[in-house]
Design a protein around this motif. Structure first.
Motif, PDB file in Angstrom:
ATOM      1  N   HIS A   1      -8.442  -5.678  -2.885  1.00 23.76           N
ATOM      2  CA  HIS A   1      -7.618  -4.699  -2.175  1.00 23.76           C
ATOM      3  C   HIS A   1      -8.441  -3.985  -1.112  1.00 23.76           C
ATOM      4  O   HIS A   1      -9.664  -3.879  -1.226  1.00 23.76           O
TER       5      HIS A   1
ATOM      6  N   THR B   1      -0.950   1.867   7.134  1.00 19.87           N
ATOM      7  CA  THR B   1      -0.029   0.990   6.413  1.00 19.87           C
ATOM      8  C   THR B   1      -0.772   0.044   5.463  1.00 19.87           C
ATOM      9  O   THR B   1      -0.222  -0.357   4.442  1.00 19.87           O
ATOM     10  N   SER B   2      -2.028  -0.277   5.768  1.00 18.87           N
ATOM     11  CA  SER B   2      -2.809  -1.153   4.882  1.00 18.87           C
ATOM     12  C   SER B   2      -3.104  -0.464   3.556  1.00 18.87           C
ATOM     13  O   SER B   2      -3.076  -1.105   2.500  1.00 18.87           O
TER      14      SER B   2
ATOM     15  N   ALA C   1       0.062  -0.585   1.621  1.00 14.21           N
ATOM     16  CA  ALA C   1       0.295  -1.943   1.129  1.00 14.21           C
ATOM     17  C   ALA C   1      -0.572  -2.232  -0.098  1.00 14.21           C
ATOM     18  O   ALA C   1      -0.096  -2.831  -1.071  1.00 14.21           O
ATOM     19  N   SER C   2      -1.835  -1.801  -0.069  1.00 16.42           N
ATOM     20  CA  SER C   2      -2.718  -1.990  -1.230  1.00 16.42           C
ATOM     21  C   SER C   2      -2.162  -1.262  -2.438  1.00 16.42           C
ATOM     22  O   SER C   2      -2.125  -1.812  -3.552  1.00 16.42           O
TER      23      SER C   2
ATOM     24  N   ASP D   1       0.953  -0.457  -3.038  1.00 14.21           N
ATOM     25  CA  ASP D   1       2.157  -1.152  -3.493  1.00 14.21           C
ATOM     26  C   ASP D   1       1.815  -2.441  -4.246  1.00 14.21           C
ATOM     27  O   ASP D   1       2.435  -2.745  -5.270  1.00 14.21           O
ATOM     28  N   GLU D   2       0.820  -3.197  -3.762  1.00 12.68           N
ATOM     29  CA  GLU D   2       0.388  -4.423  -4.452  1.00 12.68           C
ATOM     30  C   GLU D   2      -0.097  -4.109  -5.859  1.00 12.68           C
ATOM     31  O   GLU D   2       0.213  -4.827  -6.811  1.00 12.68           O
TER      32      GLU D   2
END
Length: 99
Positions: A18, A64-65, A68-69, A71-72
């Motif tokens: 991540h 946003t990265s 995204a991490s 959320d993953e």
């Protein structure tokens, strides 16, 4: 702003990597440590939220990265009702303490 990647092993042995836009992850997680799934999700989420806020403060927009991490991690953790997540690597590592 220094960025980093961190890798973890999930309870079934699967590994994932991540991204964080900040080294703040070191304030919440430690390489080689194992955390209960819920504890790991909470710690990683808090750290990634803090990292995202650092980006917002510095550049005026959200990362946003980092989102995204986060959320993953939440999506992956949903498959594990219990067990432990082990932090395998955090790169770059914290500098060694001066002796």
């Amino acid at each position: 702003m220094p960025e980093m990647r961190f890798a973890v092993r999930w309870p079934d042995g699967a590994e994932s990597s991540h991204y964080s836009p900040s080294l703040v992850m070191h304030d919440f997680l430690s390489t080689g440590e194992s955390y209960g799934v819920a504890d790991f999700v909470a710690r990683a989420g808090e750290a990634l939220d803090a990292a995202g806020e650092r980006v917002r403060a510095a550049y005026g927009f959200a990362c946003t990265s980092a989102m995204a991490s986060r959320d993953e991690i939440v999506q992956t953790a949903a498959a594990y009702p219990d067990g432990e997540v082990t932090v395998l690597r955090m790169e770059p590592p914290l500098p060694a303490a001066a002796s």
